[in-house]
Design a protein around this motif. Structure first.
Motif, PDB file in Angstrom:
ATOM      1  N   ASP A   1      45.490  44.347  47.654  1.00  0.00           N
ATOM      2  CA  ASP A   1      44.335  45.061  47.134  1.00  0.00           C
ATOM      3  C   ASP A   1      44.572  46.517  47.807  1.00  0.00           C
ATOM      4  O   ASP A   1      45.403  46.833  48.645  1.00  0.00           O
ATOM      5  CB  ASP A   1      43.165  44.622  48.266  1.00  0.00           C
TER       6      ASP A   1
ATOM      7  N   ASN B   1      40.721  43.457  45.330  1.00  0.00           N
ATOM      8  CA  ASN B   1      41.315  42.817  44.282  1.00  0.00           C
ATOM      9  C   ASN B   1      42.711  42.723  44.512  1.00  0.00           C
ATOM     10  O   ASN B   1      43.383  43.668  44.839  1.00  0.00           O
ATOM     11  CB  ASN B   1      41.009  43.733  43.097  1.00  0.00           C
TER      12      ASN B   1
ATOM     13  N   TYR C   1      42.111  37.313  43.334  1.00  0.00           N
ATOM     14  CA  TYR C   1      41.291  37.106  44.225  1.00  0.00           C
ATOM     15  C   TYR C   1      40.350  38.452  44.286  1.00  0.00           C
ATOM     16  O   TYR C   1      40.985  39.409  44.887  1.00  0.00           O
ATOM     17  CB  TYR C   1      41.891  36.662  45.422  1.00  0.00           C
ATOM     18  N   TYR C   2      39.062  38.444  44.024  1.00  0.00           N
ATOM     19  CA  TYR C   2      38.362  39.611  43.814  1.00  0.00           C
ATOM     20  C   TYR C   2      36.899  39.714  44.184  1.00  0.00           C
ATOM     21  O   TYR C   2      36.272  38.395  44.397  1.00  0.00           O
ATOM     22  CB  TYR C   2      38.406  40.092  42.448  1.00  0.00           C
ATOM     23  N   GLY C   3      36.294  40.710  44.652  1.00  0.00           N
ATOM     24  CA  GLY C   3      34.884  40.792  45.004  1.00  0.00           C
ATOM     25  C   GLY C   3      34.456  42.000  45.287  1.00  0.00           C
ATOM     26  O   GLY C   3      35.207  43.177  45.144  1.00  0.00           O
TER      27      GLY C   3
ATOM     28  N   ASP D   1      34.612  44.584  50.949  1.00  0.00           N
ATOM     29  CA  ASP D   1      36.053  44.915  51.311  1.00  0.00           C
ATOM     30  C   ASP D   1      36.050  44.544  52.911  1.00  0.00           C
ATOM     31  O   ASP D   1      36.718  45.122  53.588  1.00  0.00           O
ATOM     32  CB  ASP D   1      36.312  46.503  51.192  1.00  0.00           C
TER      33      ASP D   1
ATOM     34  N   TYR E   1      36.355  41.257  55.535  1.00  0.00           N
ATOM     35  CA  TYR E   1      37.011  39.820  55.635  1.00  0.00           C
ATOM     36  C   TYR E   1      36.640  39.077  56.974  1.00  0.00           C
ATOM     37  O   TYR E   1      36.202  39.928  57.960  1.00  0.00           O
ATOM     38  CB  TYR E   1      38.469  39.910  55.265  1.00  0.00           C
TER      39      TYR E   1
ATOM     40  N   VAL F   1      37.677  36.841  51.908  1.00  0.00           N
ATOM     41  CA  VAL F   1      36.793  38.142  51.711  1.00  0.00           C
ATOM     42  C   VAL F   1      35.623  37.770  51.385  1.00  0.00           C
ATOM     43  O   VAL F   1      35.198  36.796  50.747  1.00  0.00           O
ATOM     44  CB  VAL F   1      37.598  38.846  50.892  1.00  0.00           C
TER      45      VAL F   1
ATOM     46  N   ALA G   1      34.220  36.676  47.928  1.00  0.00           N
ATOM     47  CA  ALA G   1      35.191  36.821  46.942  1.00  0.00           C
ATOM     48  C   ALA G   1      35.369  35.654  46.145  1.00  0.00           C
ATOM     49  O   ALA G   1      34.909  34.583  46.594  1.00  0.00           O
ATOM     50  CB  ALA G   1      36.600  37.066  47.353  1.00  0.00           C
ATOM     51  N   GLN G   2      35.777  35.646  44.879  1.00  0.00           N
ATOM     52  CA  GLN G   2      35.928  34.668  43.821  1.00  0.00           C
ATOM     53  C   GLN G   2      37.424  34.606  43.093  1.00  0.00           C
ATOM     54  O   GLN G   2      38.015  35.587  43.347  1.00  0.00           O
ATOM     55  CB  GLN G   2      35.013  34.344  43.008  1.00  0.00           C
TER      56      GLN G   2
END
Length: 226
Positions: free
Chosen positions: A98, A106, A159-161, A164, A166, A173, A176-177
């Motif tokens: 990311d 991301n 892997y994103y959301g 920011d 975790y 995170v 995130a999905q």
């Protein structure tokens, strides 16, 4: 007679006290049980900001399959804003960490055979090329054989959301999905049997069909919150 009545009264009082004690005990046990259940249910995850290179690496590795994370190479921008190798690796995956300077999260993990394609995109982007320009340049280079597109079927894991933050224990995170991309250069709906548009949640479809960037899109359903 009086002694008989007195005995009856004492027995009645004893029974009444015993019944009340049993009821109170049941109530106390129920309350204790409910308190324990509520305490367990209300446990929350301690999400914290990703504020170090170590945290950035740990969170970004979540993009990779769990069994392969230890051997992944990790590249990307560190907290100082430098594009570096954050972690050396020895397996088939490369993780693009990311970018800590951008909002949200991301990270991507891709098969190492895709590195020429990915690196060319980063190079053109650094030159100031726009998305459509990068697409056209790589399309021409792939068709001419100049650009290696990797092994057909090579996969990209994303892997994103929007958050920011975790979990330092699990490295997950917040909210995130995942999304998966399977590259099949120049594949079409006809050659794969896949639709060119998603027909429902969690269904695969082919994007950019007939081009160098043709790929199968798979977006799993988001995790349900309890």
């Amino acid at each position: 007679m009086k002694r008989f009545l007195l005995t009856i009264a004492l027995i009645g009082t004893f029974i009444s006290c015993k019944t009340n004690t049993e009821k109170n005990t049941d109530t106390d046990n129920s309350t204790t049980s409910e308190t324990t259940e509520n305490s367990t249910t209300e446990e929350t995850t301690n999400y914290v900001p990703i504020d170090s290179d170590e945290a950035l690496i740990a969170a970004s590795l979540m993009a990779a399959p769990a069994a392969s994370r230890d051997g992944c190479k990790v590249i990307g921008y560190n907290m100082a804003g430098e594009f570096v190798t954050l972690k050396e690796g020895n397996n088939e995956f490369i993780v693009l960490a990311d970018d800590p300077k951008k909002s949200g999260f991301n990270a991507a993990c891709y098969h190492k055979s895709l590195e020429p394609f990915m690196a060319r995109g980063r190079e053109l982007r650094a030159e100031g090329k726009t998305g459509p320009e990068i697409f056209d340049i790589r399309e021409e280079e792939a068709k001419s054989g100049k650009l290696d597109m990797g092994i057909p079927g090579a996969t990209l894991h994303i892997y994103y959301g929007e958050s920011d933050r975790y979990d330092p224990e699990t490295h997950e995170v917040e909210d995130a999905q995942y999304r998966y991309v399977v590259y099949l250069p120049f594949a079409t709906a006809e050659s794969t049997g896949l639709p060119e548009q998603p027909i429902g949640s969690n269904h695969p479809w082919i994007m950019n069909p007939g081009t160098h960037r043709a790929h199968i899109m798979i977006s799993p359903l988001p995790n349900k919150k309890e």
